[in-house]
Structure formats: C-alpha cells, structure tokens
Design an enzyme around this catalytic site. Structure first.
Site, mmCIF file in Angstrom:
data_model
loop_
_atom_site.group_PDB
_atom_site.id
_atom_site.type_symbol
_atom_site.label_atom_id
_atom_site.label_comp_id
_atom_site.label_asym_id
_atom_site.label_seq_id
_atom_site.Cartn_x
_atom_site.Cartn_y
_atom_site.Cartn_z
ATOM 1 N N ASP A 94 0.769 -1.290 -0.006
ATOM 2 C CA ASP A 94 0.174 0.073 0.029
ATOM 3 C C ASP A 94 0.950 1.490 -0.153
ATOM 4 O O ASP A 94 0.577 2.159 -0.755
ATOM 5 C CB ASP A 94 -0.880 -0.010 1.254
ATOM 6 C CG ASP A 94 -1.911 -1.080 1.017
ATOM 7 O OD1 ASP A 94 -2.182 -1.344 -0.154
ATOM 8 O OD2 ASP A 94 -2.824 -1.218 1.741
ATOM 9 N N ASP A 153 0.261 -0.632 5.572
ATOM 10 C CA ASP A 153 -0.896 -1.285 4.673
ATOM 11 C C ASP A 153 -2.241 -0.738 5.784
ATOM 12 O O ASP A 153 -2.201 -0.618 6.586
ATOM 13 C CB ASP A 153 -0.655 -2.890 5.131
ATOM 14 C CG ASP A 153 -1.568 -3.668 4.110
ATOM 15 O OD1 ASP A 153 -1.006 -3.662 2.901
ATOM 16 O OD2 ASP A 153 -2.404 -4.224 4.300
#
Length: 146
Positions: free
Chosen positions: A38, A51
């Site tokens: 991410d 994340d």
C-alpha cells in the site's frame, strides 16, 4: 499508488494451496512472488511500510484484538513478504548507502475503522528488531508457508 513488486523467492515444492491463496494481493508462481504494498514512506531518515485494513473487529482495536486479526488473516506472512521485497529493493536502489539497521523503521498496519485522532488505537506496529535481518525474514517466511 500501491507499489507493485516482483521478487524471486525459492519456495518449497510442497507449499499448501491455502498458504498462497489466503494472503490477499500476493501470488506465488515459478519461483517469484508478486504483490502490492500500500505505501512505503520515509520519515526521519528511515523507511517504513504501511498497509491499510478496513476489517471490522468486533472485539475492538486494542493490540490483542488486532493480533488475533493479524494471525487469522495471515497478515504476518503478508508483511514478511512485503518486508522481504522492500528490503531487497532498497538494497538494490541505494546500494551501500542503505543500512537496514539504520534506515528501516518497520511496518505499520492501520486498521482504519479503529483509529482515532492522535491515539494509538487501531495501529499495529512491527518494529525492525522483531523482523530481524533479511535472511531471518526469508527463513521465517518459508516456515510460515509450510
């Protein structure tokens, strides 16, 4: 944007199917892992992985409840793969300027539904000391895949 990665990883021939299928955004094929981190960010000279998780945790977002979620969802395996790929990338990109002990700060899992302004709730942090060296991460990851 998420950072896509491909990384070589010698995995045993007998990896159970669930170990490959249960980890979201990760695929293992032909000796390579592919995934999406991410966020990789740098703060005060150290690199971190982040994340985002939107899981609803009925028991709350304290450390114990998040630990149960991390274990049940196999996020420990997920962040091990992310850390392995990121450390390799940083080593390749920065060469001798990258010292993991000085420049890697760890991993954050942000449980968005549990976070509150200015608090620690909903934030699961894995310090680099817990992860160990790249070699140790690779070894632990193989163990988790079995």
């Amino acid at each position: 944007h998420e950072m896509e990665f491909y990384s070589s990883f010698a995995i045993p021939d007998s990896v159970p199917a669930f170990a490959q299928e249960d980890v979201e955004q990760i695929s293992v094929a032909d000796g390579f892992i592919r995934g999406f981190v991410d966020l990789i960010f740098q703060w005060k000279g150290r690199f971190y992985l982040a994340d985002w998780k939107s899981n609803i945790l009925e028991a709350g977002y304290d450390r114990d409840s998040m630990e149960i979620s991390m274990t049940h969802s196999r996020y420990h395996l997920q962040y091990s793969l992310y850390a392995m790929a990121t450390l390799r990338w940083l080593k390749q990109a920065l060469g001798s300027r990258f010292d993991p002990e000085k420049h890697f700060g760890g991993i954050f899992y942000f449980y968005l539904r549990g976070m509150d302004a200015g608090g620690q709730r909903g934030i699961y942090y894995v310090p680099p000391e817990e992860l160990g060296t790249l070699e140790r991460i690779e070894e632990k990851t193989r163990e988790m895949l079995m």
